[in-house]
Motif scaffolding. Structure first.
Motif, mmCIF file in Angstrom:
data_model
loop_
_atom_site.group_PDB
_atom_site.id
_atom_site.type_symbol
_atom_site.label_atom_id
_atom_site.label_comp_id
_atom_site.label_asym_id
_atom_site.label_seq_id
_atom_site.Cartn_x
_atom_site.Cartn_y
_atom_site.Cartn_z
ATOM 1 N N LYS A 23 -11.716 28.398 23.165
ATOM 2 C CA LYS A 23 -12.638 27.475 23.178
ATOM 3 C C LYS A 23 -13.685 27.903 23.915
ATOM 4 O O LYS A 23 -14.950 27.396 23.932
ATOM 5 C CB LYS A 23 -11.876 26.183 23.548
ATOM 6 C CG LYS A 23 -11.491 25.442 22.405
ATOM 7 C CD LYS A 23 -11.275 23.698 22.850
ATOM 8 C CE LYS A 23 -10.472 22.973 22.043
ATOM 9 N NZ LYS A 23 -9.678 21.999 22.318
ATOM 10 N N ILE A 24 -13.525 28.898 24.934
ATOM 11 C CA ILE A 24 -14.518 29.105 25.944
ATOM 12 C C ILE A 24 -14.842 30.641 26.081
ATOM 13 O O ILE A 24 -15.809 31.003 27.068
ATOM 14 C CB ILE A 24 -14.116 28.553 27.655
ATOM 15 C CG1 ILE A 24 -12.672 28.929 28.124
ATOM 16 C CG2 ILE A 24 -14.080 27.217 27.709
ATOM 17 C CD1 ILE A 24 -12.618 29.080 29.301
ATOM 18 N N CYS A 25 -14.026 31.495 25.435
ATOM 19 C CA CYS A 25 -14.361 32.993 25.396
ATOM 20 C C CYS A 25 -15.422 33.057 25.161
ATOM 21 O O CYS A 25 -16.142 34.321 25.352
ATOM 22 C CB CYS A 25 -13.124 33.591 24.798
ATOM 23 S SG CYS A 25 -12.902 33.400 22.982
ATOM 24 N N ASN A 26 -16.340 32.230 24.128
ATOM 25 C CA ASN A 26 -17.696 32.776 23.790
ATOM 26 C C ASN A 26 -18.540 31.920 24.190
ATOM 27 O O ASN A 26 -19.880 32.113 23.538
ATOM 28 C CB ASN A 26 -17.441 32.819 21.870
ATOM 29 C CG ASN A 26 -16.457 33.685 21.380
ATOM 30 O OD1 ASN A 26 -16.360 34.814 21.709
ATOM 31 N ND2 ASN A 26 -15.586 33.109 20.216
ATOM 32 N N THR A 27 -18.433 31.153 25.102
ATOM 33 C CA THR A 27 -19.491 30.527 25.743
ATOM 34 C C THR A 27 -20.126 31.259 26.533
ATOM 35 O O THR A 27 -19.709 32.381 27.270
ATOM 36 C CB THR A 27 -18.874 29.263 26.391
ATOM 37 O OG1 THR A 27 -17.797 29.473 27.540
ATOM 38 C CG2 THR A 27 -18.391 28.098 25.499
ATOM 39 N N ASP A 28 -21.497 30.763 26.995
ATOM 40 C CA ASP A 28 -22.314 31.341 27.757
ATOM 41 C C ASP A 28 -22.126 31.029 29.351
ATOM 42 O O ASP A 28 -22.511 31.753 30.253
ATOM 43 C CB ASP A 28 -23.830 31.421 27.427
ATOM 44 C CG ASP A 28 -24.027 31.747 26.086
ATOM 45 O OD1 ASP A 28 -23.523 33.063 25.757
ATOM 46 O OD2 ASP A 28 -24.996 31.362 25.482
ATOM 47 N N SER A 29 -21.651 30.129 29.446
ATOM 48 C CA SER A 29 -21.720 29.215 30.945
ATOM 49 C C SER A 29 -20.525 30.245 31.777
ATOM 50 O O SER A 29 -19.550 30.657 31.284
ATOM 51 C CB SER A 29 -20.970 28.045 30.915
ATOM 52 O OG SER A 29 -19.864 27.778 30.502
ATOM 53 N N SER A 30 -21.046 30.407 33.087
ATOM 54 C CA SER A 30 -20.264 31.223 33.866
ATOM 55 C C SER A 30 -19.026 30.196 34.932
ATOM 56 O O SER A 30 -18.342 30.834 35.371
ATOM 57 C CB SER A 30 -21.011 32.022 34.570
ATOM 58 O OG SER A 30 -21.939 31.084 35.695
ATOM 59 N N ILE A 31 -19.476 29.156 34.806
ATOM 60 C CA ILE A 31 -18.530 28.241 35.579
ATOM 61 C C ILE A 31 -17.881 27.195 34.561
ATOM 62 O O ILE A 31 -18.766 26.489 33.902
ATOM 63 C CB ILE A 31 -19.451 27.423 36.914
ATOM 64 C CG1 ILE A 31 -19.916 28.599 37.658
ATOM 65 C CG2 ILE A 31 -18.526 26.633 37.608
ATOM 66 C CD1 ILE A 31 -20.653 28.183 39.024
ATOM 67 N N VAL A 32 -16.552 27.011 34.895
ATOM 68 C CA VAL A 32 -15.953 25.798 33.958
ATOM 69 C C VAL A 32 -15.310 24.960 35.036
ATOM 70 O O VAL A 32 -14.337 25.344 35.880
ATOM 71 C CB VAL A 32 -14.921 26.454 32.996
ATOM 72 C CG1 VAL A 32 -14.173 25.142 32.342
ATOM 73 C CG2 VAL A 32 -15.766 27.155 32.050
ATOM 74 N N LYS A 33 -15.620 23.719 34.957
ATOM 75 C CA LYS A 33 -14.947 22.564 35.929
ATOM 76 C C LYS A 33 -13.866 21.997 35.172
ATOM 77 O O LYS A 33 -13.958 21.227 33.999
ATOM 78 C CB LYS A 33 -16.203 21.923 36.430
ATOM 79 C CG LYS A 33 -16.540 21.924 37.555
ATOM 80 C CD LYS A 33 -17.147 20.715 38.505
ATOM 81 C CE LYS A 33 -17.241 20.893 40.007
ATOM 82 N NZ LYS A 33 -17.709 19.669 40.451
ATOM 83 N N LEU A 34 -12.817 22.194 35.652
ATOM 84 C CA LEU A 34 -11.721 21.350 34.996
ATOM 85 C C LEU A 34 -11.376 20.183 35.732
ATOM 86 O O LEU A 34 -10.285 20.011 36.978
ATOM 87 C CB LEU A 34 -10.389 22.418 34.712
ATOM 88 C CG LEU A 34 -10.713 23.495 33.941
ATOM 89 C CD1 LEU A 34 -10.628 24.890 34.372
ATOM 90 C CD2 LEU A 34 -9.532 23.325 32.629
ATOM 91 N N THR A 35 -11.919 19.307 35.767
ATOM 92 C CA THR A 35 -11.574 18.043 36.673
ATOM 93 C C THR A 35 -10.220 17.332 36.265
ATOM 94 O O THR A 35 -9.980 16.505 37.313
ATOM 95 C CB THR A 35 -12.980 16.852 36.383
ATOM 96 O OG1 THR A 35 -12.792 16.805 34.929
ATOM 97 C CG2 THR A 35 -14.127 17.377 36.669
ATOM 98 N N SER A 36 -9.614 17.509 35.343
ATOM 99 C CA SER A 36 -8.283 16.904 35.525
ATOM 100 C C SER A 36 -7.180 17.845 35.506
ATOM 101 O O SER A 36 -5.998 17.476 35.207
ATOM 102 C CB SER A 36 -8.137 16.378 33.990
ATOM 103 O OG SER A 36 -8.386 17.327 33.158
ATOM 104 N N THR A 37 -7.285 18.862 35.925
ATOM 105 C CA THR A 37 -6.343 20.250 36.175
ATOM 106 C C THR A 37 -6.331 20.673 37.708
ATOM 107 O O THR A 37 -7.094 20.989 38.305
ATOM 108 C CB THR A 37 -6.499 21.549 35.459
ATOM 109 O OG1 THR A 37 -6.805 21.032 34.020
ATOM 110 C CG2 THR A 37 -5.454 22.297 35.134
ATOM 111 N N LYS A 38 -5.020 20.181 38.126
ATOM 112 C CA LYS A 38 -4.927 21.047 39.515
ATOM 113 C C LYS A 38 -4.825 22.328 39.809
ATOM 114 O O LYS A 38 -4.435 23.124 38.737
ATOM 115 C CB LYS A 38 -3.652 20.263 40.186
ATOM 116 C CG LYS A 38 -3.929 18.490 40.269
ATOM 117 C CD LYS A 38 -2.594 18.167 40.675
ATOM 118 C CE LYS A 38 -2.705 16.688 40.711
ATOM 119 N NZ LYS A 38 -1.443 15.785 40.461
ATOM 120 N N SER A 39 -5.069 22.940 40.811
ATOM 121 C CA SER A 39 -5.142 24.408 40.910
ATOM 122 C C SER A 39 -3.698 24.903 40.774
ATOM 123 O O SER A 39 -3.608 25.971 40.076
ATOM 124 C CB SER A 39 -5.441 24.639 42.360
ATOM 125 O OG SER A 39 -4.574 24.104 43.562
#
Lengths: 153, 275
Positions: A23-39
């Motif tokens: 889902k994200i390998c072809n996106t241009d954004s360089s930062i993805v915020k995963l607000t529901s996933t813990k580190s």
């Protein structure tokens, strides 16, 4: 690309590792915020992607799983070892994260492992199995609820 | 004076009762507060149930890996699980219907093949010849065989195999002639062999009976005519079980059973869906 977890920890990931994240390998954004996933969960997901860095074609798991088969019979040894070392609660959270990132092979692996664990058990036994060992306090519950509302907004 | 004292005493008793009740209710309230406090202090007592965290689409994905038995079992897990199962039923039905139509096609093919094979009467004739040979046997022959105190190894082997096809629990071993004699003494021994249902012989029995392929009727005939007839019969049984016709018939039976089971599953799924 950078992943930021719910607890504000940043993970820097090579583009090659991201190949599994459909889902994200072809996106241009360089930062993805995963607000529901813990580190801790995000780290496991990245570990899975790194494990398959050189795997261009991961074979699909057969559906339904035959009763005599266990996880080591249906997936590669490294995958089986990876999933069996995880707690049930972690696996469920990993599924959510993998869904968000589009790592279909990880979703399949996790679901297949859960299916193997719950097959042949009655509903009561499954309910017992799905009870988390981690206690939940009112504050924690409220925090989770707030976070969910925030995400939905 | 006495009356006023009596009234005062009554009043005191009344207020005492009220105070007691107040203390009791305070104690209950205190107990509740204490319980709440202890829950907060020891949160391990209130466990987090992961079932509520699992989203329907995840349930859906897990169920896809489950076999039918676990699929039905999963329905009882929670209301959400039941809803997901209900949504998945049409997909499952179409999947089983597809499987069923494949089985039906295979069944048609096997029926056709078995009909063609049935035209070749060789296999039927072979068994009939074996039965005819047996018909010539008489009780006197069997008695003669039974009376042998120490039969030759070959005769003992043949009789052991005959006993095995009559009784699946019979154990073939050396020096069990006495056990064989018991079976030979049965009143309807010959009748049992003649009316034997070849289909009832299981694979384990058949594997042991296949030993007869290494024995020739001449070898047996040189030692006993009865043993020879019994050997020919055993060979006939083995041949029949190995014929294509028999194999096809067995496959047809299995396929019919599978189709029946699939129909039952579809019916059950339909019932759950319409509930």
């Amino acid at each position: 690309m950078k992943f930021i977890s719910q607890d504000d920890i940043t993970f820097e990931i090579d583009n090659e590792v991201l190949r599994q994240c459909t889902k994200i390998c072809n996106t241009d954004s360089s930062i993805v915020k995963l607000t529901s996933t813990k580190s801790k969960i995000l780290q496991k997901v990245i570990q899975y992607c790194e494990m398959h860095l050189n795997d261009f074609d991961i074979p699909e798991i057969q559906k339904p799983i035959k009763y005599q088969h266990n996880i080591f019979d249906i997936v590669s040894f490294k995958d089986a070892q990876f999933i069996t070392n995880l707690e049930f609660e972690e696996i469920i959270q990993i599924i959510q994260a993998a869904k968000f990132l589009g790592i279909n092979t990880l979703i399949d692996l996790s679901c297949a492992y859960i299916a193997i664990k719950i097959r042949g058990k009655n509903s009561q036994q499954v309910k017992e199995m799905l009870k988390s060992n981690k206690p939940i306090t009112d504050e924690q519950e409220q925090m989770d609820r707030d976070m969910e509302i925030k995400v939905k907004k | 004076m006495l009356i006023t004292l009596q009234q005062e005493l009554n009043n005191l008793q009344q207020s005492g009762k009220e105070k007691e009740q107040r203390i009791e209710s305070l104690y209950i309230n205190l107990q509740e507060i204490y319980n709440l406090q202890s829950n907060l202090d020891k949160p391990a007592q209130t466990k987090n149930n992961m079932l509520h965290q699992v989203r329907p689409e995840v349930f859906h994905q897990i169920i896809q890996f489950l076999d039918l038995k676990s699929f039905f079992q999963f329905r009882l897990l929670s209301r959400r699980a039941n809803d997901v199962i209900k949504l998945m039923i049409p997909q499952k039905i179409s999947c089983i219907q597809k499987q069923m139509s494949e089985h039906q096609d295979e069944l048609q093919l096997k029926i056709q093949l078995s009909q063609e094979e049935a035209k070749d009467e060789n296999s039927q004739n072979m068994l009939q010849a074996a039965f005819d040979g047996l018909n010539q046997l008489q009780k006197a022959h069997i008695n003669e065989l039974k009376a042998l105190a120490r039969p030759t190894e070959l005769i003992e082997r043949i009789i052991n195999l005959i006993c095995l096809i009559l009784d699946s629990k019979f154990k073939i071993q050396k020096d069990n002639w006495r056990e064989c004699q018991k079976i030979l003494s049965r009143q309807d021994f010959l009748q049992q062999i003649i009316s034997l249902d070849i289909n009832s012989i299981n694979d384990k029995q058949l594997k042991q009976i296949e030993q007869v392929e290494s024995i020739s009727p001449e070898q047996a005939g040189a030692q006993s005519i009865v043993a020879r007839s019994l050997l020919i019969f055993l060979k006939g049984v083995v041949n029949i079980r190995q014929t294509k016709l028999y194999i096809y018939q067995n496959q047809i039976k299995e396929l019919k059973l599978k189709i029946k089971k699939e129909e039952q599953v579809i019916e059950r799924l339909g019932k759950i869906m319409n509930k």
